[in-house]
Design a protein around this motif. Structure first.
Motif, PDB file in Angstrom:
ATOM      1  N   LEU A  20       0.624  -1.485   0.056  1.00 27.96           N
ATOM      2  CA  LEU A  20      -0.190  -0.060  -0.073  1.00 27.96           C
ATOM      3  C   LEU A  20       0.833   1.246  -0.063  1.00 27.96           C
ATOM      4  CD1 LEU A  20      -2.730   1.262   0.310  1.00 27.96           C
ATOM      5  CD2 LEU A  20      -2.729   1.211   2.610  1.00 27.96           C
ATOM      6  N   SER A  21       1.871   1.218   0.799  1.00 27.83           N
ATOM      7  CA  SER A  21       2.910   2.295   0.672  1.00 27.83           C
ATOM      8  C   SER A  21       3.423   2.774  -0.580  1.00 27.83           C
ATOM      9  CB  SER A  21       3.876   2.026   1.953  1.00 27.83           C
ATOM     10  OG  SER A  21       3.451   1.816   2.974  1.00 27.83           O
ATOM     11  N   VAL A  22       3.852   1.570  -1.322  1.00 33.26           N
ATOM     12  CA  VAL A  22       4.474   1.814  -2.449  1.00 33.26           C
ATOM     13  C   VAL A  22       3.508   2.263  -3.367  1.00 33.26           C
ATOM     14  CG1 VAL A  22       5.667   0.540  -4.428  1.00 33.26           C
ATOM     15  CG2 VAL A  22       6.458  -0.117  -2.089  1.00 33.26           C
ATOM     16  N   LEU A  23       2.155   1.630  -3.429  1.00 33.81           N
ATOM     17  CA  LEU A  23       1.333   2.178  -4.449  1.00 33.81           C
ATOM     18  C   LEU A  23       0.945   3.631  -4.012  1.00 33.81           C
ATOM     19  CD1 LEU A  23      -1.221   1.457  -6.438  1.00 33.81           C
ATOM     20  CD2 LEU A  23      -2.509   1.027  -4.411  1.00 33.81           C
ATOM     21  N   LEU A  24       0.725   4.072  -2.667  1.00 33.63           N
ATOM     22  CA  LEU A  24       0.483   5.379  -2.303  1.00 33.63           C
ATOM     23  C   LEU A  24       1.651   6.458  -3.040  1.00 33.63           C
ATOM     24  CD1 LEU A  24      -1.342   5.139   0.917  1.00 33.63           C
ATOM     25  CD2 LEU A  24      -2.240   5.680  -1.217  1.00 33.63           C
ATOM     26  N   VAL A  25       2.905   6.040  -2.691  1.00 32.91           N
ATOM     27  CA  VAL A  25       4.028   6.791  -3.208  1.00 32.91           C
ATOM     28  C   VAL A  25       4.068   7.035  -4.704  1.00 32.91           C
ATOM     29  CG1 VAL A  25       6.760   6.900  -3.381  1.00 32.91           C
ATOM     30  CG2 VAL A  25       5.503   6.324  -1.168  1.00 32.91           C
ATOM     31  N   GLY A  30       3.033   9.979  -9.577  1.00 35.43           N
ATOM     32  CA  GLY A  30       2.222  10.339 -10.866  1.00 35.43           C
ATOM     33  C   GLY A  30       1.606  11.625 -10.789  1.00 35.43           C
ATOM     34  N   ALA A  31       1.014  11.923  -9.814  1.00 35.81           N
ATOM     35  CA  ALA A  31       0.291  13.063  -9.547  1.00 35.81           C
ATOM     36  C   ALA A  31       1.188  14.356  -9.924  1.00 35.81           C
ATOM     37  CB  ALA A  31      -0.400  13.588  -8.484  1.00 35.81           C
ATOM     38  N   LEU A  32       2.511  14.335  -9.032  1.00 33.77           N
ATOM     39  CA  LEU A  32       3.562  15.260  -9.078  1.00 33.77           C
ATOM     40  C   LEU A  32       4.311  15.460 -10.500  1.00 33.77           C
ATOM     41  CD1 LEU A  32       5.133  17.161  -7.263  1.00 33.77           C
ATOM     42  CD2 LEU A  32       6.930  15.364  -7.331  1.00 33.77           C
TER      43      LEU A  32
END
Length: 152
Positions: A20-25, A30-32
């Motif tokens: 989950l941490s890797v997915l959120l980062v 991606g948004a950045l």
């Protein structure tokens, strides 16, 4: 099945929290990439034509952050999500680095994306980036097939 028959039996598994941490980062990056226009073909095109310094400034900041991060990782003894120490091991310089860098740069100039922003472009709805992803995957497979004959 015996312990000897399982080659990865002693390898610790990543926890769901780590995934989950890797997915959120990844989603954050991606948004950045999209919001900062790093994943914009027009920005990359202007960079390679030396028309604006925007991307060079972004790359410079990224290098500075990476340097500071590596210094902190070394000083604090940070470990990876699977508990292994994070180490920096320089790669040896050889002729393949120059050829590979030229191919990478050409692909970046043509498509407007290096590997990270490809996913950001796809996530932002730029469906032509699927062709870039396919090209990157084909390039990876070609490298794997030709690796024994390439200068290393």
């Amino acid at each position: 099945m015996t312990q000897e028959a399982k080659p990865n039996a002693d390898k610790p598994r990543m926890s769901p929290f780590a995934y989950l941490s890797v997915l959120l980062v990844g989603a954050y990056l991606g948004a950045l990439f999209v919001k900062s226009e790093v994943a914009s073909w027009e920005r990359v095109h202007a960079m390679f034509l030396l028309q604006e310094a925007y991307m060079y400034l972004i790359i410079g900041v990224a290098i500075a952050v990476a340097m500071a991060s590596m210094l902190l990782i070394k000083r604090l003894g940070v470990r990876s999500v699977d508990g292994k120490p994070i180490k920096y091991e320089p790669k040896p310089y050889h002729a393949g680095v120059v050829v590979g860098g030229m191919l990478f740069g050409a692909g970046w100039a043509i498509t407007g994306a290096c590997p990270g922003p490809i996913y950001a472009q796809i996530g932002a709805g730029e469906w032509m980036a699927l062709f870039t992803l396919a090209g990157a995957l084909l390039g990876m497979l070609a490298y794997a097939a030709l690796k024994p004959r390439l200068p290393h």
